[in-house]
Every structure is written in structure tokens, then in C-alpha cells.
Design an enzyme around this catalytic site. Structure first.
Site, mmCIF file in Angstrom:
data_model
loop_
_atom_site.group_PDB
_atom_site.id
_atom_site.type_symbol
_atom_site.label_atom_id
_atom_site.label_comp_id
_atom_site.label_asym_id
_atom_site.label_seq_id
_atom_site.Cartn_x
_atom_site.Cartn_y
_atom_site.Cartn_z
ATOM 1 C CG MET A 78 36.322 28.785 27.436
ATOM 2 S SD MET A 78 34.688 28.278 26.576
ATOM 3 C CE MET A 78 35.911 27.955 24.950
ATOM 4 C CG ASP A 93 28.480 31.611 27.173
ATOM 5 O OD1 ASP A 93 29.622 31.710 26.316
ATOM 6 O OD2 ASP A 93 28.057 30.395 26.746
ATOM 7 N N GLY A 107 30.081 31.951 33.051
ATOM 8 C CA GLY A 107 30.479 32.092 31.712
ATOM 9 C C GLY A 107 29.918 30.859 30.865
ATOM 10 C CG HIS A 108 30.776 28.393 26.947
ATOM 11 N ND1 HIS A 108 29.712 28.383 26.213
ATOM 12 C CD2 HIS A 108 31.630 27.228 25.853
ATOM 13 C CE1 HIS A 108 29.532 27.782 25.205
ATOM 14 N NE2 HIS A 108 30.657 26.965 25.257
ATOM 15 C CD1 TRP A 109 32.986 25.359 29.377
ATOM 16 C CD2 TRP A 109 35.230 25.920 30.764
ATOM 17 N NE1 TRP A 109 34.196 25.057 28.731
ATOM 18 C CE2 TRP A 109 35.517 25.528 29.261
ATOM 19 C CE3 TRP A 109 36.117 26.042 31.326
ATOM 20 C CZ2 TRP A 109 36.651 25.225 28.821
ATOM 21 C CZ3 TRP A 109 37.376 26.115 31.019
ATOM 22 C CH2 TRP A 109 37.666 25.704 29.711
#
Length: 287
Positions: A174, A238, A265-267
Site C-alpha cells: 500500500m 500506487d 503508493g495507495h495511501w
């Protein structure tokens, strides 16, 4: 502004009978800002946004971060009966909020976009990061040609077995900076939080055949009708949802702007919390 999990925690019961835990911060008369978490075992309003609630509230906004039904300390929900749009309407009504800015990560971004198409009179601003559009997104140009991304595969594995080892793999995929964020403390906390609600884990895994976590997808043809200001944020690195989703959203939402963060990344709200908070506060204050 320092806000603790214990001091911010509130509970309410929706007309549907479901109970919802949410975290509250900032002045009651400030512009309401609802922070919508993503999916994943152990995901909650607090775990996704603990580094954002205080700073956004300190800028004069009334911040609400719910655990959506099916996650955290809110009621369990089976996938085929889960509609976060309906849940969000009930949450706003229960709190006496007529209009709010919606800030969503991943699954929460999908909820925010869909809400904007279905209830344009109830949203003032739209902010997405790591946006998902579920099965309504056109065929990917850069992601997997068929099947889930590597990040989603790791996420599902952690739902099936939320061990510290699998949770470490989830946090690592993540985020870009694994050494900083995939700490033993964080991975154990997420593992413990997920394991505390075996009903959520079971419902998610069994609901995969019904499209978990997004059984009701946004009508893509309605997205160009969104006329509120939109801020679209995505991490270039991501590995869960490719940033092409956010490129597509920026192309189709007329009053939108895109921020693409390198080494992210995704966060985005966790890895680049200070910058994310500044972006959101400035956007909400000046649009």
C-alpha cells in the site's frame, strides 16, 4: 489541534438499524468534511485518517470520519446488501448535515464520486485519492488486462488470513516507503483490529462473488455531470489502483484538478500527510 481516538469517538444508530462508529473533530459550525476510508482488513475512519483529522479540524472545518458498515466498530454487513450511498445519506441525516465536502480514499473515493452523481445538492466539494471506480471503469490501459492488481491480491489474502505476516505484506504494497510505514507496531495493530471482527472478514470473503467491496458501482455516464469543485490525488507508485483512474476522472469532471505524487503508493493521506492536509485545506478554503 490534538485529537485522540478516545475523545473523538462517537456512535449513532441509523434508521436501517445499523450502528455506526465515527470520529468527530473541529467546530460544529464549520463546513462539514466527511472522510471516507478505503477497504482492507483493519481499515477504519481512524486508521485511515488519524494523521489528517486534527489538522483539517484546526483549519476550522467540522470533520467526520465514519467506520462504514462492514468495517471497524460499525455493524456487520453482507456485500450484496451493502450500499454505502444509502448509509452515507443516513449518516448525514442523523447528524443534521445538509451538505458536506466528501474526501475519499479508494473504496471511499468511489462512494464519494457515486454520491456526487446521485445527490448533487448535498455535496460542496469532492476530493479523491487512489480512486476506485470498480467495474464501471473502462478497460485498463496500464493495469492488469484481466483480474485484480497485485495489491488487491495481497489485500484479499490478508482478508482470508489477517496474520501479522500478511498484514505486513499489505502495508508494504500500500505504501512506497516500506521501511518507514510497514513497522511491526503498525502491522500488529492492523492485524489485531482485523482479527477483532471476524464477522467483517467472513462477510468480505464470502462477498467476493457479489463484487466486494463495491457491489453497487457508479454510473460512469453521469460523472461528467458533477459540477462541484473536485481535487483528484493519486500516488504515481500506487500498486493497488493505477493512477490512470484519476487521469480519467480529471478528464471527465469539468471543474477538477489532478495532483500526482511521486514516491507515493495507495495511501497519500498517510505517506504524505502534511502535504495532503495542506492541499485539502487550501482546496476547501478557496474553491
Amino acid at each position: 489541534m490534538t485529537i485522540t481516538k478516545e475523545s473523538a469517538a462517537r456512535d449513532l444508530t441509523l434508521p436501517s438499524g445499523r450502528s455506526v462508529r465515527y470520529y468527530d473533530g473541529g467546530p460544529a459550525d464549520g463546513l462539514p468534511v466527511v472522510l471516507l476510508h478505503g477497504s482492507g482488513p483493519g481499515a477504519t475512519g481512524w486508521s485511515n485518517f488519524s494523521g489528517n483529522i486534527g489538522q483539517i479540524a484546526a483549519a476550522g472545518f467540522h470533520v467526520i470520519a465514519p467506520d462504514m458498515p462492514g468495517w471497524g466498530d460499525s455493524s456487520a454487513a453482507i456485500t450484496k446488501e451493502m450500499d454505502h450511498d444509502v448509509d452515507l445519506v443516513e449518516i448525514l441525516d442523523a447528524l443534521g448535515i445538509e451538505k458536506a465536502a466528501l474526501v475519499g480514499n479508494s473504496m471511499g473515493a468511489h462512494t464519494a464520486v457515486r454520491f456526487a452523481t446521485l445527490h448533487p445538492e448535498r455535496i460542496t466539494h469532492l476530493v479523491t485519492m487512489g480512486a476506485s471506480l470498480g467495474k464501471s471503469f473502462p478497460k485498463s490501459l496500464f493495469g492488469p488486462a484481466d483480474g485484480p492488481s497485485e495489491g488487491l491480491k495481497v489485500l484479499v489474502k490478508a482478508y482470508r488470513d489477517p496474520s501479522p505476516e500478511n498484514m505486513k505484506a499489505l502495508v508494504e504494497i500500500m505504501t512506497f516507503d516500506k521501511a518507514r510505514f510497514a513497522t511491526p507496531e503498525l502491522t500488529k495493530a492492523r492485524s489485531d483490529a482485523a482479527s477483532a471482527r471476524p464477522d467483517h472478514l467472513k462477510n468480505y470473503v464470502e462477498g467476493l462473488v457479489d463484487g466486494a467491496p463495491i457491489p453497487f458501482t457508479v454510473d460512469r455516464s453521469k460523472i461528467p455531470s458533477i459540477d462541484v469543485p473536485a481535487l483528484v490525488i493519486h500516488g504515481r507508485d500506487d500498486r493497488v489502483l493505477h493512477f490512470e483512474t484519476s487521469l480519467w476522472l480529471t478528464t471527465h469532471i469539468p471543474n477538477s484538478r489532478l495532483v500526482l505524487l511521486n514516491r507515493c503508493g495507495h495511501w497519500a493521506m498517510i505517506e504524505h500527510a502534511d502535504e495532503f492536509n495542506r492541499l485539502v485545506v487550501d482546496f476547501l478554503s478557496n474553491n
